[in-house]
Structures are given as C-alpha cells and as structure tokens.
Design a protein around this motif. Structure first.
Motif, PDB file in Angstrom:
ATOM      1  N   TYR A  47       0.672  -1.391   0.148  1.00 44.16           N
ATOM      2  CA  TYR A  47       0.110   0.055   0.039  1.00 44.16           C
ATOM      3  C   TYR A  47       0.953   1.418   0.000  1.00 44.16           C
ATOM      4  CZ  TYR A  47      -3.947  -3.110   1.022  1.00 44.16           C
ATOM      5  OH  TYR A  47      -4.679  -4.015   1.184  1.00 44.16           O
ATOM      6  N   ALA A  49       0.879   5.922  -0.351  1.00 47.28           N
ATOM      7  CA  ALA A  49      -0.172   7.081  -0.658  1.00 47.28           C
ATOM      8  C   ALA A  49       0.715   8.269  -1.295  1.00 47.28           C
ATOM      9  CB  ALA A  49      -0.432   7.640   0.974  1.00 47.28           C
ATOM     10  N   GLN A  92      -6.580   3.469   4.558  1.00 45.15           N
ATOM     11  CA  GLN A  92      -6.285   4.502   4.442  1.00 45.15           C
ATOM     12  C   GLN A  92      -5.921   5.398   5.744  1.00 45.15           C
ATOM     13  OE1 GLN A  92      -8.726   6.893   1.953  1.00 45.15           O
ATOM     14  NE2 GLN A  92      -9.136   5.209   0.469  1.00 45.15           N
ATOM     15  N   ILE A  95      -2.655   3.931   7.630  1.00 42.72           N
ATOM     16  CA  ILE A  95      -1.662   4.429   6.939  1.00 42.72           C
ATOM     17  C   ILE A  95      -1.259   5.700   7.315  1.00 42.72           C
ATOM     18  CG2 ILE A  95      -0.738   5.379   4.717  1.00 42.72           C
ATOM     19  CD1 ILE A  95      -2.024   2.848   3.267  1.00 42.72           C
ATOM     20  N   TYR A  96      -2.403   6.603   7.260  1.00 36.99           N
ATOM     21  CA  TYR A  96      -2.090   8.134   7.839  1.00 36.99           C
ATOM     22  C   TYR A  96      -1.895   8.368   9.261  1.00 36.99           C
ATOM     23  CZ  TYR A  96      -3.113  13.116   8.235  1.00 36.99           C
ATOM     24  OH  TYR A  96      -2.796  14.650   8.772  1.00 36.99           O
ATOM     25  N   TYR A 109      -6.265  12.709   6.507  1.00 44.17           N
ATOM     26  CA  TYR A 109      -6.032  11.494   5.560  1.00 44.17           C
ATOM     27  C   TYR A 109      -6.695  11.569   4.274  1.00 44.17           C
ATOM     28  CZ  TYR A 109     -10.619   9.120   6.162  1.00 44.17           C
ATOM     29  OH  TYR A 109     -11.663   8.727   5.814  1.00 44.17           O
ATOM     30  N   TYR A 114      -4.713   6.964  -2.021  1.00 46.97           N
ATOM     31  CA  TYR A 114      -4.179   5.617  -1.641  1.00 46.97           C
ATOM     32  C   TYR A 114      -4.219   4.690  -2.788  1.00 46.97           C
ATOM     33  CZ  TYR A 114      -4.576   7.884   2.978  1.00 46.97           C
ATOM     34  OH  TYR A 114      -4.444   8.980   3.893  1.00 46.97           O
TER      35      TYR A 114
END
Length: 160
Positions: A47, A49, A92, A95-96, A109, A114
C-alpha cells in the motif's frame, strides 16, 4: 516449509525491512522513477499514498503498470504489477495514523490518494553467496524459476 515458499517469504520480509524503494512509472514512453515508501504490507499486497496533484498520481491513472526495487547490502527485490486505487477507508486511516511524515505534510488522511499493488511478479537477487541467488516468482501462475547470475554459473545443456 518448502524452499520456494521459504525464499518468497524471505523476499517479502526484505520488503518489510526495507520500505523505502525506487518506484517506476511511465509518462508516455519515458520512464519516471522516484523514491517512495511502502506504507503498509499485507502478504503480497503493498500500500502507498500520494497527493492527487502530483505527477505520479496522473501517471498511475494513465498507466497503472509499475515496477519497484528495494535494495540493500547486495540483496535486491524487484516487484512488478498494476496498481489500483480501491483501498478501503480503514486502511487509508491506518496508513495516515501510523506514518510520522504524512500528518506533518497533510491536514487530513482524506487529502491523499491511496493505492495498492498486488504483486504479480517478484525477483529476489542475493549477491552474497557463491553462486549468487536469483529466484523469479510469478505470483499469478505460481511458477518459479532461477535466473542468470553470471557466466561462471550458467547452466550447461543437460544439467538440472
């Protein structure tokens, strides 16, 4: 665990341990490469971003086919596949929330785009032993193979 699966797991662990990678896209017929960070890894799915106003975002929408390379200490892992932008909201947010840089650069975010890469092909190359190791994994077909690592170790006709 069989040797092929063990080698694949070694390559995937290498990606977990070396998440700053060279990430290649295309713009027209010209390659574009930049340093990217793997933000999350679930098995063979990686993954990422980016910001929707960056050129990489546009390039990925025009051509989702990418290659990436992680390398350190005479070992490298190369991955090939096509990215998709259908990353679930919970991933998402994760990840943020779990990246120290993103909150410093973006206020939310939701400001980011993403995407994920389900690895289609993976090459594991290790120059430390003699002979060196080059294993190719086609994760779509399940095929594996050895690659050419140098004239000294070229397989002779009739050898296995």
């Amino acid at each position: 665990m069989d040797t092929k699966l063990n080698m694949l797991q070694t390559a995937l662990q290498f990606l977990r341990d070396h998440n700053e990678i060279a990430f290649a896209t295309c713009e027209g017929n010209l390659p574009k490469i930049r340093v990217f960070q793997i933000m999350k890894q679930e098995g063979t799915v990686l993954y990422f971003a980016t910001f929707p106003e960056k050129s990489v975002y546009r390039q990925l929408h025009e051509n989702p086919n990418v290659e990436l390379l992680a390398s350190a200490d005479k070992v490298s892992v190369r991955c090939v596949g096509a990215v998709t932008f259908d990353v679930p909201d919970d991933i998402q947010r994760w990840i943020y929330d779990n990246n120290e840089v993103l909150p410093r650069l973006y206020t939310s975010y939701s400001k980011l785009a993403y995407f994920s890469l389900n690895i289609a092909e993976l090459d594991y190359f290790d120059l430390r032993p003699t002979p060196p190791i080059l294993k190719h994994f086609d994760l779509i077909t399940g095929d594996t193979g050895d690659g050419f690592v140098g004239e000294r170790f070229k397989k002779q006709p009739g050898s296995k």
